[in-house]
Write a protein that holds these residues in place. Structure first.
Motif, mmCIF file in Angstrom:
data_model
loop_
_atom_site.group_PDB
_atom_site.id
_atom_site.type_symbol
_atom_site.label_atom_id
_atom_site.label_comp_id
_atom_site.label_asym_id
_atom_site.label_seq_id
_atom_site.Cartn_x
_atom_site.Cartn_y
_atom_site.Cartn_z
ATOM 1 N N VAL A 147 7.704 -9.498 -2.804
ATOM 2 C CA VAL A 147 7.777 -9.469 -4.261
ATOM 3 C C VAL A 147 6.346 -9.303 -4.753
ATOM 4 C CG1 VAL A 147 8.513 -10.666 -6.341
ATOM 5 C CG2 VAL A 147 9.776 -10.990 -4.213
ATOM 6 N N ALA A 148 6.127 -8.301 -5.597
ATOM 7 C CA ALA A 148 4.774 -7.987 -6.061
ATOM 8 C C ALA A 148 4.690 -8.035 -7.584
ATOM 9 C CB ALA A 148 4.370 -6.600 -5.567
ATOM 10 N N VAL A 149 3.608 -8.618 -8.071
ATOM 11 C CA VAL A 149 3.277 -8.606 -9.499
ATOM 12 C C VAL A 149 2.243 -7.498 -9.665
ATOM 13 C CG1 VAL A 149 2.330 -9.899 -11.442
ATOM 14 C CG2 VAL A 149 3.702 -11.076 -9.706
ATOM 15 N N VAL A 150 2.562 -6.521 -10.506
ATOM 16 C CA VAL A 150 1.742 -5.314 -10.623
ATOM 17 C C VAL A 150 1.467 -5.024 -12.094
ATOM 18 C CG1 VAL A 150 1.634 -2.849 -10.020
ATOM 19 C CG2 VAL A 150 2.930 -4.416 -8.580
ATOM 20 N N HIS A 151 0.240 -4.560 -12.378
ATOM 21 C CA HIS A 151 -0.045 -4.033 -13.713
ATOM 22 C C HIS A 151 -1.047 -2.895 -13.588
ATOM 23 C CE1 HIS A 151 -3.232 -7.432 -14.041
ATOM 24 N NE2 HIS A 151 -3.878 -6.315 -13.843
ATOM 25 N N CYS A 152 -1.221 -2.168 -14.671
ATOM 26 C CA CYS A 152 -2.185 -1.068 -14.672
ATOM 27 C C CYS A 152 -3.588 -1.651 -14.659
ATOM 28 C CB CYS A 152 -1.978 -0.194 -15.910
ATOM 29 S SG CYS A 152 -0.380 0.644 -15.923
ATOM 30 N N ASP A 153 -4.467 -1.014 -13.919
ATOM 31 C CA ASP A 153 -5.847 -1.474 -13.799
ATOM 32 C C ASP A 153 -6.649 -1.011 -15.014
ATOM 33 O OD1 ASP A 153 -8.112 -2.617 -12.773
ATOM 34 O OD2 ASP A 153 -8.462 -1.076 -11.249
ATOM 35 N N ALA A 154 -6.300 -1.558 -16.187
ATOM 36 C CA ALA A 154 -6.928 -1.161 -17.446
ATOM 37 C C ALA A 154 -8.349 -1.704 -17.509
ATOM 38 C CB ALA A 154 -6.107 -1.684 -18.621
ATOM 39 N N ARG B 108 9.809 0.391 -0.174
ATOM 40 C CA ARG B 108 10.280 0.990 -1.423
ATOM 41 C C ARG B 108 10.727 -0.116 -2.373
ATOM 42 N NH1 ARG B 108 16.037 1.362 -1.047
ATOM 43 N NH2 ARG B 108 16.716 0.752 1.024
ATOM 44 N N VAL B 109 10.685 0.172 -3.661
ATOM 45 C CA VAL B 109 11.106 -0.775 -4.687
ATOM 46 C C VAL B 109 12.632 -0.757 -4.757
ATOM 47 C CG1 VAL B 109 11.042 -1.316 -7.151
ATOM 48 C CG2 VAL B 109 8.984 -0.457 -6.004
ATOM 49 N N VAL B 110 13.254 -1.951 -4.658
ATOM 50 C CA VAL B 110 14.714 -2.039 -4.736
ATOM 51 C C VAL B 110 15.186 -2.802 -5.978
ATOM 52 C CG1 VAL B 110 15.134 -1.776 -2.274
ATOM 53 C CG2 VAL B 110 14.747 -4.065 -3.220
ATOM 54 N N ALA B 111 14.275 -3.494 -6.656
ATOM 55 C CA ALA B 111 14.667 -4.226 -7.872
ATOM 56 C C ALA B 111 13.441 -4.460 -8.748
ATOM 57 C CB ALA B 111 15.309 -5.554 -7.518
ATOM 58 N N ALA C 221 0.839 -1.202 0.000
ATOM 59 C CA ALA C 221 0.000 0.000 0.000
ATOM 60 C C ALA C 221 0.875 1.254 0.000
ATOM 61 C CB ALA C 221 -0.917 0.010 1.218
ATOM 62 N N GLY C 222 0.572 2.177 -0.891
ATOM 63 C CA GLY C 222 1.274 3.454 -0.945
ATOM 64 C C GLY C 222 2.631 3.422 -1.626
ATOM 65 N N LEU D 80 -2.197 -1.791 -10.013
ATOM 66 C CA LEU D 80 -2.928 -2.802 -9.253
ATOM 67 C C LEU D 80 -1.987 -3.961 -8.924
ATOM 68 C CD1 LEU D 80 -5.728 -3.862 -8.263
ATOM 69 C CD2 LEU D 80 -5.994 -4.868 -10.529
ATOM 70 N N VAL D 81 -1.855 -4.282 -7.627
ATOM 71 C CA VAL D 81 -1.055 -5.430 -7.202
ATOM 72 C C VAL D 81 -1.938 -6.659 -7.351
ATOM 73 C CG1 VAL D 81 0.172 -6.520 -5.287
ATOM 74 C CG2 VAL D 81 0.289 -4.047 -5.584
#
Length: 194
Positions: free
Chosen positions: A98-105, A127-130, A66-67, A80-81
């Motif tokens: 580890v998160a799989v994320v894409h745009c909520d199209a 925070r994202v590190v990789a 979140a955030g 969207l996660v």
């Protein structure tokens, strides 16, 4: 026979109420001893001039999603996660997410990005590190898991730009493992047609 100078006492004769009171007291002692336990004993004492080790610190919670500002350009829609997993990827005893994320199209199949998150310094925001999979690669992530310090996924992609976005035609297994300075990707087998 000579009589005793002390009169008979009432408690010298057992009655059922005495047995009930004794049983209640014993049950109370047993119940209390099961709740209150002594600390564990150790045979070894610390050497003179050294301090005994303290108990291990409480487990650190993995970072949440979140955030988090994912490096993903979604325009007017939100990121969207869709999948996430947590575990210690770098062996430091602190879990990563580890998160799989894409745009909520609203339509179509938007490409996925796979990101590794860690806690900020001093327990700050995640925070994202990789980036393991960049959305620019136009892949969809399936069969996503984190096991024994490695991230694994199956990537559905395209053999050329002529293949419609609705219908990926390549399926590639992939695995990422931390080598001490970066996440290295390995593939189990060569990509094959879907």
């Amino acid at each position: 026979m000579q009589q005793s100078a002390v009169p008979e006492l009432a408690h010298t004769h057992t009655r059922p109420i005495h047995w009930v009171a004794t049983a209640t007291a014993v049950a109370g002692v047993i119940a209390l001893s099961s709740v209150v336990q002594p600390g564990s004993a150790t045979a070894a004492q610390p050497a003179p001039g050294t301090e005994a080790e303290s108990a291990p610190a409480a487990a650190v919670a993995p970072p949440g999603t979140a955030g988090v500002a994912f490096p993903l350009s979604c325009g007017p829609v939100k990121a969207l996660v869709v999948k996430k997993a947590t575990g210690d990827l770098d062996g430091d005893g602190i879990p990563e997410t580890v998160a799989v994320v894409h745009c909520d199209a609203p339509m179509g199949t938007p490409p996925d990005g796979v990101y590794v998150l860690t806690r900020g310094r001093n327990g700050g925001a995640a925070r994202v590190v990789a980036t393991l999979v960049d959305p620019k690669d136009r892949v969809t992530v399936t069969e996503f898991a984190l096991h024994e310090g490695a991230v694994s996924a199956t990537l559905l992609g395209y053999s050329s730009s002529d293949v419609p976005s609705c219908c990926p035609d390549l399926k590639t297994p992939a695995k990422w493992r931390w080598n001490g300075s970066a996440f290295l990707r390995s593939t189990g087998t060569v990509a094959h047609s879907v």
